[in-house]
Design an enzyme around this catalytic site. Structure first.
Site, PDB file in Angstrom:
ATOM      1  N   SER A 185       0.894  -1.173   0.000  1.00  0.00           N
ATOM      2  CA  SER A 185       0.000   0.000   0.000  1.00  0.00           C
ATOM      3  C   SER A 185       0.925   1.214   0.000  1.00  0.00           C
ATOM      4  O   SER A 185       2.115   1.101   0.326  1.00  0.00           O
ATOM      5  CB  SER A 185      -0.889   0.032   1.260  1.00  0.00           C
ATOM      6  OG  SER A 185      -0.122   0.403   2.391  1.00  0.00           O
ATOM      7  N   TYR A 231       0.863   3.504   2.077  1.00  0.00           N
ATOM      8  CA  TYR A 231       1.309   3.664   3.470  1.00  0.00           C
ATOM      9  C   TYR A 231       2.517   2.770   3.755  1.00  0.00           C
ATOM     10  O   TYR A 231       3.554   3.241   4.234  1.00  0.00           O
ATOM     11  CB  TYR A 231       0.170   3.333   4.458  1.00  0.00           C
ATOM     12  CG  TYR A 231       0.731   2.852   5.776  1.00  0.00           C
ATOM     13  CD1 TYR A 231       1.388   3.742   6.628  1.00  0.00           C
ATOM     14  CD2 TYR A 231       0.699   1.496   6.135  1.00  0.00           C
ATOM     15  CE1 TYR A 231       1.964   3.293   7.815  1.00  0.00           C
ATOM     16  CE2 TYR A 231       1.266   1.052   7.312  1.00  0.00           C
ATOM     17  CZ  TYR A 231       1.906   1.951   8.146  1.00  0.00           C
ATOM     18  OH  TYR A 231       2.496   1.506   9.298  1.00  0.00           O
ATOM     19  N   HIS A 232       2.370   1.455   3.498  1.00  0.00           N
ATOM     20  CA  HIS A 232       3.477   0.546   3.811  1.00  0.00           C
ATOM     21  C   HIS A 232       4.741   0.945   3.037  1.00  0.00           C
ATOM     22  O   HIS A 232       5.854   0.852   3.552  1.00  0.00           O
ATOM     23  CB  HIS A 232       3.078  -0.901   3.488  1.00  0.00           C
ATOM     24  CG  HIS A 232       2.090  -1.501   4.461  1.00  0.00           C
ATOM     25  ND1 HIS A 232       0.742  -1.601   4.192  1.00  0.00           N
ATOM     26  CD2 HIS A 232       2.251  -2.024   5.706  1.00  0.00           C
ATOM     27  CE1 HIS A 232       0.119  -2.164   5.229  1.00  0.00           C
ATOM     28  NE2 HIS A 232       1.010  -2.432   6.168  1.00  0.00           N
TER      29      HIS A 232
HETATM   30  O1  LIG Z   1     -11.952  -6.419   8.634  1.00  0.00           O
HETATM   31  C1  LIG Z   1     -10.857  -6.820   8.234  1.00  0.00           C
HETATM   32  C2  LIG Z   1      -9.672  -6.071   8.395  1.00  0.00           C
HETATM   33  C3  LIG Z   1      -8.510  -6.580   7.893  1.00  0.00           C
HETATM   34  N1  LIG Z   1      -8.477  -7.794   7.261  1.00  0.00           N
HETATM   35  C4  LIG Z   1      -7.187  -8.311   6.756  1.00  0.00           C
HETATM   36  O2  LIG Z   1      -6.323  -8.380   7.862  1.00  0.00           O
HETATM   37  C5  LIG Z   1      -4.979  -8.153   7.458  1.00  0.00           C
HETATM   38  C6  LIG Z   1      -4.392  -7.065   8.351  1.00  0.00           C
HETATM   39  O3  LIG Z   1      -5.086  -5.859   8.101  1.00  0.00           O
HETATM   40  P1  LIG Z   1      -5.190  -4.707   9.213  1.00  0.00           P
HETATM   41  O4  LIG Z   1      -6.171  -3.700   8.708  1.00  0.00           O
HETATM   42  O5  LIG Z   1      -5.443  -5.312  10.534  1.00  0.00           O
HETATM   43  O6  LIG Z   1      -3.709  -4.159   9.263  1.00  0.00           O
HETATM   44  P2  LIG Z   1      -2.853  -3.358   8.173  1.00  0.00           P
HETATM   45  O7  LIG Z   1      -3.671  -2.646   7.190  1.00  0.00           O
HETATM   46  O8  LIG Z   1      -1.809  -4.280   7.653  1.00  0.00           O
HETATM   47  O9  LIG Z   1      -2.148  -2.221   9.042  1.00  0.00           O
HETATM   48  C7  LIG Z   1      -1.985  -2.306  10.454  1.00  0.00           C
HETATM   49  O10 LIG Z   1      -0.921  -3.167  10.777  1.00  0.00           O
HETATM   50  C8  LIG Z   1       0.349  -2.775  10.185  1.00  0.00           C
HETATM   51  C9  LIG Z   1       1.338  -3.845  10.576  1.00  0.00           C
HETATM   52  S1  LIG Z   1       1.473  -5.097   9.336  1.00  0.00           S
HETATM   53  O11 LIG Z   1       0.126  -5.600   9.022  1.00  0.00           O
HETATM   54  O12 LIG Z   1       2.037  -4.471   8.167  1.00  0.00           O
HETATM   55  O13 LIG Z   1       2.314  -6.132   9.865  1.00  0.00           O
HETATM   56  C10 LIG Z   1       0.731  -1.403  10.697  1.00  0.00           C
HETATM   57  O14 LIG Z   1       1.916  -0.985  10.074  1.00  0.00           O
HETATM   58  C11 LIG Z   1      -0.384  -0.406  10.380  1.00  0.00           C
HETATM   59  O15 LIG Z   1      -0.084   0.860  10.904  1.00  0.00           O
HETATM   60  C12 LIG Z   1      -1.703  -0.906  10.968  1.00  0.00           C
HETATM   61  O16 LIG Z   1      -2.767  -0.022  10.624  1.00  0.00           O
HETATM   62  C13 LIG Z   1      -5.025  -7.784   5.998  1.00  0.00           C
HETATM   63  O17 LIG Z   1      -4.685  -8.899   5.244  1.00  0.00           O
HETATM   64  C14 LIG Z   1      -6.485  -7.415   5.765  1.00  0.00           C
HETATM   65  O18 LIG Z   1      -6.908  -7.662   4.440  1.00  0.00           O
HETATM   66  C15 LIG Z   1      -9.623  -8.534   7.111  1.00  0.00           C
HETATM   67  O19 LIG Z   1      -9.610  -9.628   6.549  1.00  0.00           O
HETATM   68  N2  LIG Z   1     -10.777  -8.020   7.592  1.00  0.00           N
END
Ligand SMILES: O=c1ccn([C@@H]2O[C@H](COP(=O)(O)OP(=O)(O)O[C@H]3O[C@H](CS(=O)(=O)O)[C@@H](O)[C@H](O)[C@H]3O)[C@@H](O)[C@H]2O)c(=O)[nH]1
Length: 482
Positions: A268, A270-271
């Site tokens: 993304s 952001y990432h």
């Molecule tokens: O309702 C939801 C929400 C998320 N996901 C999935 O869960 C995973 C994680 O999503 P997330 O929204 O929990 O996290 P992410 O967008 O990756 O971002 C969050 O987690 C990151 C760590 S990491 O995920 O990159 O390890 C941090 O850097 C960010 O600041 C923080 O917002 C993704 O595959 C997403 O598609 C679902 O299936 N359903």
């Protein structure tokens, strides 16, 4: 934000540079005892709260206030001399100290005896106002939070309201506070936010990359020995089909061997901003001898820490909406309000997760064990791996124990990401330095669910479904319908 629409009324990206924000529950005249001082450089407001709210005094600092600074410098050097306790020697600037991880960390460090200053432009609160979102938990203004902390513990947290992309502001905060360590949480941290439209993508990368560059320049210019503890993300690595190492990979290629930065495959804007940060930090460690620790954090869950639990005015935010809410927190809130759990796509997406109590512990460990001058150290900051399906199953089981009827739906994935993949990420360095993980347990799920039930009347169900598409992002500004 189920109703992000492209309509005529355009939502402008915050033009917040050099703006002092008011907290949402304070009107324009709501800083009766604070002042903005204009110096020959930028205005800097340093607010020192010194007692019960009724007796508070707000002291304004700028570069031209040497007397106070001399006094605090004396206090600092006596601390250095009189104590062998490392924590007592540390002045820690927490950038982004009003946010989810930053607030919990600022309190934790203050509780542990560090001298803490929060630097924040309060833009996270503005995002909510612009997008029509709100935290599950009611949160009070940063001023009230700090005042409450002071009255409960007698500990002062200094406050600098401003934008680190404004280098003059940042310079003044460095010269005034003289940090030994900077913890940098002050970035736009939502992947969906960065994928709303072109302007949010540009804002995210500009804000994050330039903010970090400014911090690096400020360290070089004013505090060469200051240790940068920077919040990176596990998402920098993506989901490669090999084990993920902690920052570096030793490769043998055509008979020659080298240890190189682990390949980055962020998914993304952001990432990607964090990848760009990492490159800039690594370069300045090499070129200028900066000491830095990149904490590649996984997905954080939970809301309560020892410190935030001390008073309702210290309560942390908890996001459940489709833009800022993260997987496990969202699932608990969904279960509490009877919304089906929103598994995106096949649900095999696996990530590293950690309890917010471990976020604060990890940051403290990094500060107490600083990187060497010139060292760019990378820690993978998470404690356990879960797939989205596994999380949904855990929340379903925990919800049923509380009498909730928890259902799960498969939502067409709004993101572009692997939905079934290999994932095995190393995370031993923080454990070696003493991290004692709070693993995801029935009791944590139970308390997160109970928290969600407690505040369920505050939930706006329209904010739950995802509305930001990685594929549909365009140049047209997206707006929110009231
Ligand atoms: O309702 C939801 C929400 C998320 N996901 C999935 O869960 C995973 C994680 O999503 P997330 O929204 O929990 O996290 P992410 O967008 O990756 O971002 C969050 O987690 C990151 C760590 S990491 O995920 O990159 O390890 C941090 O850097 C960010 O600041 C923080 O917002 C993704 O595959 C997403 O598609 C679902 O299936 N359903």
């Amino acid at each position: 934000m189920a109703h992000l629409l492209s309509t005529s009324c355009s939502l402008k990206i915050p033009s917040c540079r050099k703006t002092f924000f008011q907290s949402p529950n304070q009107g324009p005249n709501a800083f009766p005892t604070s002042f903005t001082v204009k110096t020959s450089k930028s205005p800097v407001r340093r607010v020192v709260l010194t007692g019960e709210s009724s007796q508070r005094s707000h002291t304004v600092y700028a570069t031209t206030t040497p007397i106070k600074q001399e006094a605090s410098a004396q206090k600092r050097s006596s601390l250095h001399q009189s104590s062998n306790d490392l924590s007592k020697q540390k002045r820690v600037m927490v950038i982004g100290g009003d946010g989810y991880c930053g607030w919990a960390t600022a309190l934790h460090l203050s509780n542990k005896g560090y001298e803490v200053a929060i630097v924040d432009n309060l833009i996270r609160r503005l995002f909510d106002n612009q997008l029509g979102l709100d935290s599950l938990t009611p949160i009070t203004s940063i001023h009230n939070r700090i005042r409450c902390w002071k009255s409960l513990t007698g500990k002062t947290i200094e406050l600098y309201i401003g934008d680190i992309c404004d280098f003059e502001f940042l310079s003044e905060t460095f010269k005034s506070f003289e940090p030994d360590a900077v913890v940098h949480f002050g970035e736009q941290r939502s992947a969906p936010y960065s994928m709303i439209d072109r302007s949010r993508a540009v804002f995210t990368q500009h804000n994050n990359v330039i903010g970090t560059l400014n911090v690096l320049f400020a360290i070089k210019e004013y505090r060469e020995q200051c240790h940068l503890v920077k919040l990176g993300t596990m998402g920098e690595y993506g989901t490669p089909n090999i084990d993920i190492e902690e920052g570096y990979l030793t490769i043998t290629h055509n008979g020659r061997t080298d240890t190189l930065p682990y390949p980055k495959q962020a998914s993304s804007f952001y990432h990607l901003s964090k990848v760009h940060d990492s490159n800039n930090i690594a370069f300045t460690c090499k070129a200028w001898g900066i000491r830095a620790t990149d904490l590649n954090q996984g997905v954080v869950y939970g809301v309560t820490t020892e410190e935030t639990a001390m008073h309702e005015e210290l309560c942390n935010r908890l996001d459940y909406d489709g833009v800022f809410g993260t997987a496990l927190n969202r699932f608990c809130v969904q279960a509490a309000v009877g919304h089906p759990l929103t598994v995106y796509g096949k649900g095999g997406q696996t990530r590293g997760y950690l309890d917010i109590r471990d976020t604060v512990q990890c940051v403290e460990i990094a500060i107490a064990n600083p990187a060497q001058p010139g060292e760019f150290r990378v820690f993978n900051q998470f404690t356990e791996q879960f797939s989205v399906n596994e999380l949904a199953a855990l929340v379903t089981k925990a919800g049923e124990k509380l009498g909730l009827d928890v259902k799960t739906i498969s939502v067409p994935n709004p993101r572009v990401e692997a939905e079934e993949h290999y994932y095995n990420a190393k995370h031993t360095k923080l454990i070696e330095l003493g991290l004692k993980p709070h693993l995801l347990s029935d009791s944590l799920l139970d308390s997160l669910l109970n928290f969600s039930i407690l505040y369920k009347d505050r939930v706006d169900s329209k904010q739950i479904m995802p509305s930001v598409s990685w594929r549909k992002i365009g140049v047209k500004p997206k707006t929110v319908m009231a």
